[in-house]
Motif scaffolding. Structure first.
Motif, PDB file in Angstrom:
ATOM      1  N   MET A   1       0.813  -1.194   0.000  1.00  0.00           N
ATOM      2  CA  MET A   1       0.000   0.000   0.000  1.00  0.00           C
ATOM      3  C   MET A   1       0.858   1.259   0.000  1.00  0.00           C
ATOM      4  SD  MET A   1      -2.986  -1.034  -0.353  1.00  0.00           S
ATOM      5  CE  MET A   1      -2.302  -2.425  -1.245  1.00  0.00           C
ATOM      6  N   GLU A   2       1.968   1.214   0.750  1.00  0.00           N
ATOM      7  CA  GLU A   2       2.866   2.365   0.785  1.00  0.00           C
ATOM      8  C   GLU A   2       3.459   2.623  -0.588  1.00  0.00           C
ATOM      9  OE1 GLU A   2       5.770   1.803   3.769  1.00  0.00           O
ATOM     10  OE2 GLU A   2       4.345   1.828   5.441  1.00  0.00           O
ATOM     11  N   ALA A   3       3.764   1.529  -1.310  1.00  0.00           N
ATOM     12  CA  ALA A   3       4.324   1.686  -2.662  1.00  0.00           C
ATOM     13  C   ALA A   3       3.316   2.361  -3.585  1.00  0.00           C
ATOM     14  CB  ALA A   3       4.725   0.320  -3.210  1.00  0.00           C
ATOM     15  N   LYS A   4       2.034   1.976  -3.473  1.00  0.00           N
ATOM     16  CA  LYS A   4       1.008   2.592  -4.312  1.00  0.00           C
ATOM     17  C   LYS A   4       0.850   4.067  -3.981  1.00  0.00           C
ATOM     18  CE  LYS A   4      -1.778  -1.547  -5.201  1.00  0.00           C
ATOM     19  NZ  LYS A   4      -3.104  -2.165  -5.070  1.00  0.00           N
ATOM     20  N   ALA A   5       0.856   4.388  -2.686  1.00  0.00           N
ATOM     21  CA  ALA A   5       0.722   5.782  -2.271  1.00  0.00           C
ATOM     22  C   ALA A   5       1.904   6.611  -2.777  1.00  0.00           C
ATOM     23  CB  ALA A   5       0.614   5.865  -0.750  1.00  0.00           C
ATOM     24  N   LEU A   6       3.109   6.042  -2.688  1.00  0.00           N
ATOM     25  CA  LEU A   6       4.290   6.748  -3.186  1.00  0.00           C
ATOM     26  C   LEU A   6       4.227   6.933  -4.683  1.00  0.00           C
ATOM     27  CD1 LEU A   6       7.093   5.034  -1.047  1.00  0.00           C
ATOM     28  CD2 LEU A   6       6.254   7.379  -0.831  1.00  0.00           C
ATOM     29  N   LEU A   7       3.717   5.908  -5.388  1.00  0.00           N
ATOM     30  CA  LEU A   7       3.601   6.008  -6.839  1.00  0.00           C
ATOM     31  C   LEU A   7       2.604   7.089  -7.239  1.00  0.00           C
ATOM     32  CD1 LEU A   7       4.618   4.720  -9.455  1.00  0.00           C
ATOM     33  CD2 LEU A   7       2.707   3.127  -9.354  1.00  0.00           C
ATOM     34  N   MET A   8       1.482   7.174  -6.527  1.00  0.00           N
ATOM     35  CA  MET A   8       0.501   8.227  -6.795  1.00  0.00           C
ATOM     36  C   MET A   8       1.098   9.603  -6.542  1.00  0.00           C
ATOM     37  SD  MET A   8      -2.823   6.380  -5.085  1.00  0.00           S
ATOM     38  CE  MET A   8      -3.782   7.875  -5.044  1.00  0.00           C
ATOM     39  N   ALA A   9       1.897   9.711  -5.483  1.00  0.00           N
ATOM     40  CA  ALA A   9       2.543  10.985  -5.180  1.00  0.00           C
ATOM     41  C   ALA A   9       3.581  11.336  -6.239  1.00  0.00           C
ATOM     42  CB  ALA A   9       3.186  10.924  -3.801  1.00  0.00           C
ATOM     43  N   GLU A  10       4.315  10.320  -6.713  1.00  0.00           N
ATOM     44  CA  GLU A  10       5.331  10.546  -7.746  1.00  0.00           C
ATOM     45  C   GLU A  10       4.698  11.033  -9.041  1.00  0.00           C
ATOM     46  OE1 GLU A  10       8.614   7.953 -10.318  1.00  0.00           O
ATOM     47  OE2 GLU A  10       7.794   7.153  -8.449  1.00  0.00           O
ATOM     48  N   TRP A  11       3.542  10.480  -9.375  1.00  0.00           N
ATOM     49  CA  TRP A  11       2.840  10.898 -10.596  1.00  0.00           C
ATOM     50  C   TRP A  11       2.051  12.190 -10.409  1.00  0.00           C
ATOM     51  CZ3 TRP A  11       0.551   5.498 -12.248  1.00  0.00           C
ATOM     52  CH2 TRP A  11       1.597   4.706 -12.724  1.00  0.00           C
ATOM     53  N   GLY A  12       1.959  12.667  -9.167  1.00  0.00           N
ATOM     54  CA  GLY A  12       1.239  13.905  -8.908  1.00  0.00           C
ATOM     55  C   GLY A  12      -0.260  13.791  -9.046  1.00  0.00           C
ATOM     56  N   ILE A  13      -0.820  12.617  -8.709  1.00  0.00           N
ATOM     57  CA  ILE A  13      -2.264  12.408  -8.894  1.00  0.00           C
ATOM     58  C   ILE A  13      -2.973  12.118  -7.576  1.00  0.00           C
ATOM     59  CG2 ILE A  13      -1.984  11.555 -11.250  1.00  0.00           C
ATOM     60  CD1 ILE A  13      -2.336   8.710 -10.139  1.00  0.00           C
ATOM     61  N   THR A  14      -2.270  12.287  -6.450  1.00  0.00           N
ATOM     62  CA  THR A  14      -2.875  11.949  -5.158  1.00  0.00           C
ATOM     63  C   THR A  14      -4.167  12.723  -4.923  1.00  0.00           C
ATOM     64  OG1 THR A  14      -0.675  11.485  -4.272  1.00  0.00           O
ATOM     65  CG2 THR A  14      -2.465  11.806  -2.691  1.00  0.00           C
ATOM     66  N   SER A  15      -4.154  14.009  -5.228  1.00  0.00           N
ATOM     67  CA  SER A  15      -5.335  14.852  -5.002  1.00  0.00           C
ATOM     68  C   SER A  15      -6.337  14.779  -6.144  1.00  0.00           C
ATOM     69  CB  SER A  15      -4.898  16.306  -4.809  1.00  0.00           C
ATOM     70  OG  SER A  15      -4.217  16.780  -5.967  1.00  0.00           O
ATOM     71  N   LYS A  16      -5.979  14.079  -7.224  1.00  0.00           N
ATOM     72  CA  LYS A  16      -6.850  14.024  -8.398  1.00  0.00           C
ATOM     73  C   LYS A  16      -7.679  12.738  -8.471  1.00  0.00           C
ATOM     74  CE  LYS A  16      -3.661  16.805 -11.186  1.00  0.00           C
ATOM     75  NZ  LYS A  16      -2.832  16.848 -12.424  1.00  0.00           N
ATOM     76  N   VAL A  17      -7.295  11.726  -7.706  1.00  0.00           N
ATOM     77  CA  VAL A  17      -7.996  10.442  -7.763  1.00  0.00           C
ATOM     78  C   VAL A  17      -9.314  10.557  -7.004  1.00  0.00           C
ATOM     79  CG1 VAL A  17      -7.892   7.994  -7.195  1.00  0.00           C
ATOM     80  CG2 VAL A  17      -5.830   9.186  -7.957  1.00  0.00           C
ATOM     81  N   GLN A  18     -10.414  10.345  -7.687  1.00  0.00           N
ATOM     82  CA  GLN A  18     -11.737  10.465  -7.071  1.00  0.00           C
ATOM     83  C   GLN A  18     -12.257   9.129  -6.552  1.00  0.00           C
ATOM     84  OE1 GLN A  18     -13.042  13.329  -6.475  1.00  0.00           O
ATOM     85  NE2 GLN A  18     -11.432  14.424  -7.580  1.00  0.00           N
ATOM     86  N   CYS A  19     -11.837   8.037  -7.165  1.00  0.00           N
ATOM     87  CA  CYS A  19     -12.324   6.732  -6.734  1.00  0.00           C
ATOM     88  C   CYS A  19     -11.398   5.641  -7.277  1.00  0.00           C
ATOM     89  CB  CYS A  19     -13.758   6.487  -7.216  1.00  0.00           C
ATOM     90  SG  CYS A  19     -13.897   6.319  -9.012  1.00  0.00           S
ATOM     91  N   MET A  20     -11.621   4.446  -6.805  1.00  0.00           N
ATOM     92  CA  MET A  20     -10.860   3.284  -7.254  1.00  0.00           C
ATOM     93  C   MET A  20     -11.865   2.229  -7.707  1.00  0.00           C
ATOM     94  SD  MET A  20      -8.007   1.189  -5.084  1.00  0.00           S
ATOM     95  CE  MET A  20      -7.242  -0.312  -5.700  1.00  0.00           C
ATOM     96  N   VAL A  21     -11.893   1.960  -9.004  1.00  0.00           N
ATOM     97  CA  VAL A  21     -12.854   1.018  -9.582  1.00  0.00           C
ATOM     98  C   VAL A  21     -12.170  -0.325  -9.773  1.00  0.00           C
ATOM     99  CG1 VAL A  21     -14.435   0.578 -11.493  1.00  0.00           C
ATOM    100  CG2 VAL A  21     -13.994   2.926 -10.772  1.00  0.00           C
TER     101      VAL A  21
END
Length: 390
Positions: A1-21
């Motif tokens: 889970m930490e790797a996914k969170a870091l990857l989202m932060a690296e791509w700059g999409i942490t605040s842009k993700v509205q949901c997980m389908v």
């Protein structure tokens, strides 16, 4: 889970993700919870679970499926049987079509198998009678059950196909599609004469209600539906849920208005001169806290009133025809409904299924194979991108 969170932060999409389908697997649901993301079950996967369970719960139809699988397996594995089927199709003036085998992971392959077998029932029966094998043919009663089962399953097939599209917004369709499936299923179940097909319809109704009955209470889906100019509040089966969605969208619109208020602009505007009866406040005013609360109350009241006006204006606007593109509608009315336009971009971006993502992974498996095992990551990325976008 930490790797996914870091990857989202690296791509700059942490605040842009509205949901997980994702599918309905417990590990995927837990993954969304650990990432603090809204989880939306894939509608195509949900329909797959509903239909597969209903078929397994209907013994007569399940037995017919097993017989159909053996027949299809014979004509797909034996060259002699294949040639005989082609010969019979030619003699009867039928198109030369191969039989389709059922795949366990996709219920619509069961539909396709039974549909092709029913359409080619005469050539298949003639070919089987000319072959020296012990494969049991389907009877006329079996074919009658297949025909009625296909009729009951047809709405689920259409819904699965429509919700698996990649270039159209889809999350807003879940609530009305659930209602339309309920209506069609009740209609076709009433026309069924075979006991097994009536039983199949009952199992489908139970599965549909248990897995999809709470869609109108799912806030993200309700707001996405309300913000679809083709659907709005008419798509809801429960009027109270439609009013609740309208209330939530008004609150979000008001919050957006307040967050967009620029305090500097109000401070730069000329303040009214105090009347003779109004005492001039000193810098360290005794009424500072009170005046601040009054100012905040005015801001909240004005934002709520403006948001209510904007939402009501949108609700009363003419409905967009169902075949038109809602994204074009919002692009053309971005100035008329500026705050709802922002919310529409937020909620309308949600896909209803994870099918497009799964197709990319499947295509990657076809491109990166044993014969092309030395592809560099960048080359593989470009090939997959071109395959999905050309």
């Amino acid at each position: 889970m930490e790797a996914k969170a870091l990857l989202m932060a690296e791509w700059g999409i942490t605040s842009k993700v509205q949901c997980m389908v994702t599918d309905n697997a417990s590990n995927m649901i837990l993954s969304a919870q650990l990432l603090h993301l809204r989880h939306v079950p894939s509608f195509a996967h949900t329909l797959n679970l509903i239909v597969k369970k209903a078929l397994d719960q209907t013994p007569v139809i399940n037995e017919i499926r097993q017989k159909a699988r053996k027949i299809v397996g014979l004509f797909r594995s034996s060259c002699k049987a294949k040639d005989k089927l082609v010969e019979m199709q030619g003699l009867m003036g039928r198109p030369t079509l191969k039989l389709i085998q059922e795949v366990d992971t996709r219920w619509n392959s069961t539909f396709d198998m039974l549909q092709r077998l029913y359409d080619q029932r005469e050539p298949v029966a003639a070919a089987l009678s000319n072959l020296n094998n012990d494969t049991a043919p389907l009877t006329s009663i079996d074919y009658d059950i297949i025909q009625q089962s296909l009729s009951i399953l047809q709405p689920f097939k259409l819904a699965t196909t429509e919700m698996s599209e990649e270039k159209r917004v889809s999350a807003s369709k879940l609530i009305p599609l659930y209602r339309m499936l309920q209506h069609k299923l009740a209609q076709k179940k009433g026309n069924a004469t075979q006991e097994s097909t009536v039983q199949l319809g009952s199992h489908l109704q139970e599965g549909l209600h248990s897995r999809c009955g709470g869609y109108e209470s799912f806030r993200a889906l309700a707001l996405a539906t309300l913000l679809d100019p083709r659907l709005k509040n008419v798509a809801f089966g429960n009027a109270a849920k439609a009013q609740e969605a309208e209330k939530h969208i008004t609150l979000e619109c008001a919050l957006l208005m307040r967050s967009n208020t620029n305090p500097a602009s109000s401070s730069s505007s000329p303040s009214p001169s105090p009347s003779p009866s109004t005492p001039v406040e000193t810098q360290d005013s005794l009424w500072e806290l009170f005046d601040t609360r009054i100012h905040q109350t005015k801001m909240i009241h004005n934002a709520t009133a403006d948001a209510t006006v904007e939402v009501k204006k949108y609700i009363n606007d003419a409905y967009l025809p169902r075949t038109h593109d809602p994204l074009t509608y919002w692009k053309e009315r971005a100035v008329i409904f500026p705050h709802l336009y922002v919310l529409a971009k937020k909620y309308r971006c949600m896909p209803a299924t994870s099918v497009p993502c799964e197709r990319i992974f499947s295509k990657a498996g076809e491109i990166i194979c044993k014969k092309r095992s030395r592809l560099s990551p960048s080359t593989a990325d470009k090939l997959i991108f071109l395959n999905k976008n050309l």
